[in-house]
Design an enzyme around this catalytic site. Structure first.
Site, PDB file in Angstrom:
ATOM      1  CB  ILE A 110      -4.993  -4.612   0.515  1.00 12.89           C
ATOM      2  CG1 ILE A 110      -5.710  -3.703   0.901  1.00 12.89           C
ATOM      3  CG2 ILE A 110      -4.211  -4.264  -0.802  1.00 12.89           C
ATOM      4  CD1 ILE A 110      -7.016  -3.499   0.228  1.00 12.89           C
ATOM      5  CG  ASN A 126       1.517   2.073   4.735  1.00 12.64           C
ATOM      6  OD1 ASN A 126       0.489   1.560   4.677  1.00 12.64           O
ATOM      7  ND2 ASN A 126       2.561   1.511   4.212  1.00 12.64           N
ATOM      8  CB  THR A 140       0.481  -6.681   0.085  1.00 15.49           C
ATOM      9  OG1 THR A 140      -0.066  -7.585   1.251  1.00 15.49           O
ATOM     10  CG2 THR A 140      -0.608  -5.375  -0.049  1.00 15.49           C
ATOM     11  CB  SER A 160      -6.594  -2.467  10.048  1.00  9.65           C
ATOM     12  OG  SER A 160      -7.236  -3.743   9.850  1.00  9.65           O
ATOM     13  CE1 TYR A 187      -2.154  -4.897  11.796  1.00 11.39           C
ATOM     14  CE2 TYR A 187      -4.307  -5.414  11.486  1.00 11.39           C
ATOM     15  CZ  TYR A 187      -3.284  -4.710  11.052  1.00 11.39           C
ATOM     16  OH  TYR A 187      -3.176  -4.069   9.933  1.00 11.39           O
ATOM     17  CE  LYS A 210      -2.867  -1.242  11.589  1.00  5.78           C
ATOM     18  NZ  LYS A 210      -1.654  -0.348  11.090  1.00  5.78           N
ATOM     19  CB  ILE A 237      -1.083  -0.249   1.161  1.00  5.08           C
ATOM     20  CG1 ILE A 237      -1.951  -1.126   1.087  1.00  5.08           C
ATOM     21  CG2 ILE A 237      -1.615   1.121   1.428  1.00  5.08           C
ATOM     22  CD1 ILE A 237      -2.894  -1.365   2.231  1.00  5.08           C
ATOM     23  CG  ASP A 259      12.918   0.559  13.726  1.00  6.41           C
ATOM     24  OD1 ASP A 259      11.784   0.647  13.771  1.00  6.41           O
ATOM     25  OD2 ASP A 259      13.828  -0.238  14.254  1.00  6.41           O
TER      26      ASP A 259
END
Length: 246
Positions: free
Chosen positions: A191, A94, A193, A144, A158, A162, A21, A67
Site C-alpha cells: 500500500i 491497525n 504509505t 497482511s 512479520y 500476521k 491505512i 502504546d
C-alpha cells in the site's frame, strides 16, 4: 450508512489511526457518520492532523495516546473513548510494526517486540474493545497478505505474526458470535504509505496489476465490513493485494 441517518453518532475506535491505512479508515468511518477515536504511539502531530481533517469535514474525532504493547494504555484508551463518545459500535485494530532480517541475524529483542505489538497487542485491543462494545458490533483487524506468502528474505517473523492474527480472528469469531459481534481481518498487500515510499518502484514491478494499493481502498473494505451488509461475515481474512501473493 450516512451521517444524516444517525440520530446521534455511533462510536468507533481505530487503534493505530494516525497515519497510512489507519488514518484513511478513521476518515472514512467519520464520513460514514461515526464519532471516531484514534490512537497513536508517538506521532501526536500526525494524529492531530487526522482529527483536524475529520472536524473540518463536519465530523467528530479525538486522538488518544496509547502504546500498542502496553496493556494498561490500551485499556485506558478504550475507557477514555467510551467515556467521551459512548459505547463502542466499531473497533479497528491497525497497530503493528515491521522489522526484517535473515534468521541468523534476527535479534531476540526484535522478535519479542514484534510479538508484543503485532500479536499480544492485537489480542489485548480486541479484548478491551469487546468488553465495551454493543451486542451486534463490528471488529476489524488489519493483517497482511504475508500471512499467506511473503516471498521476501527476512520477512519470516512479520509473516508469522500476521498469520497469527488471521488464526486469532478465525477463532475469536466463535467467542463473539453469541453477542452477534462480527470480527474479520483485512490482509492488504503493498500500500502506498510513508513506509513503502522508498521502494514503490520495486513493489509495482512485482505486482501483477503493476501498481500498489491506496489506503483509501483498504478503508473502503473496512467500511463494508462494519456495515449491515456484512452482518453474515465473520472470522474471515480478506486478501487485498492486486494478486501480489498469488
Amino acid at each position: 450508512m450516512s451521517r444524516t441517518e444517525l440520530t446521534s453518532p455511533k462510536a468507533a475506535l481505530v487503534f493505530g489511526g494516525s497515519r497510512g491505512i489507519g488514518a484513511a479508515i478513521a476518515r472514512r468511518l467519520a464520513r460514514e457518520g461515526y464519532a471516531v477515536a484514534l490512537t497513536y504511539a508517538s506521532r501526536a502531530d500526525k494524529a492531530a492532523e487526522v482529527v483536524a481533517a475529520i472536524q473540518a469535514d463536519g465530523g467528530q474525532a479525538i486522538a488518544l495516546q496509547a502504546d500498542a504493547a502496553d496493556q494498561h494504555a490500551i485499556t485506558a484508551a478504550v475507557a477514555d473513548a467510551t467515556a467521551r463518545l459512548g459505547t463502542l459500535h466499531v473497533a479497528v485494530v491497525n497497530a503493528g510494526i515491521y522489522q526484517g532480517a535473515p534468521l541468523d541475524r534476527f535479534p531476540v529483542d526484535t522478535l519479542d517486540q514484534m510479538l508484543s505489538i503485532n500479536v499480544r497487542g492485537v489480542f489485548l485491543a480486541i479484548q478491551a474493545a469487546a468488553a465495551r462494545m454493543v451486542d451486534g458490533g463490528r471488529i476489524v483487524t488489519i493483517g497482511s497478505n504475508t500471512a499467506q506468502r511473503s516471498g521476501a528474505l527476512g520477512g519470516s517473523v512479520y509473516s508469522m505474526t500476521k498469520a497469527a492474527v488471521a488464526t486469532l480472528v478465525r477463532e475469536l469469531a466463535l467467542d463473539l458470535a453469541p453477542r452477534r459481534i462480527t470480527i474479520n481481518n483485512i490482509q492488504p498487500g503493498p500500500i502506498e504509505t510513508d513506509i513503502t515510499a522508498a521502494f514503490l518502484d520495486h513493489l509495482i514491478q512485482r505486482n501483477p496489476l503493476k501498481r500498489v494499493g491506496r489506503p483509501e481502498e483498504v478503508a473502503s473494505l473496512a467500511a463494508y465490513l462494519v456495515s449491515a451488509d456484512a452482518s453474515y461475515m465473520t472470522g474471515a481474512s480478506l486478501t487485498m493485494d492486486g494478486g501480489y501473493s498469488i
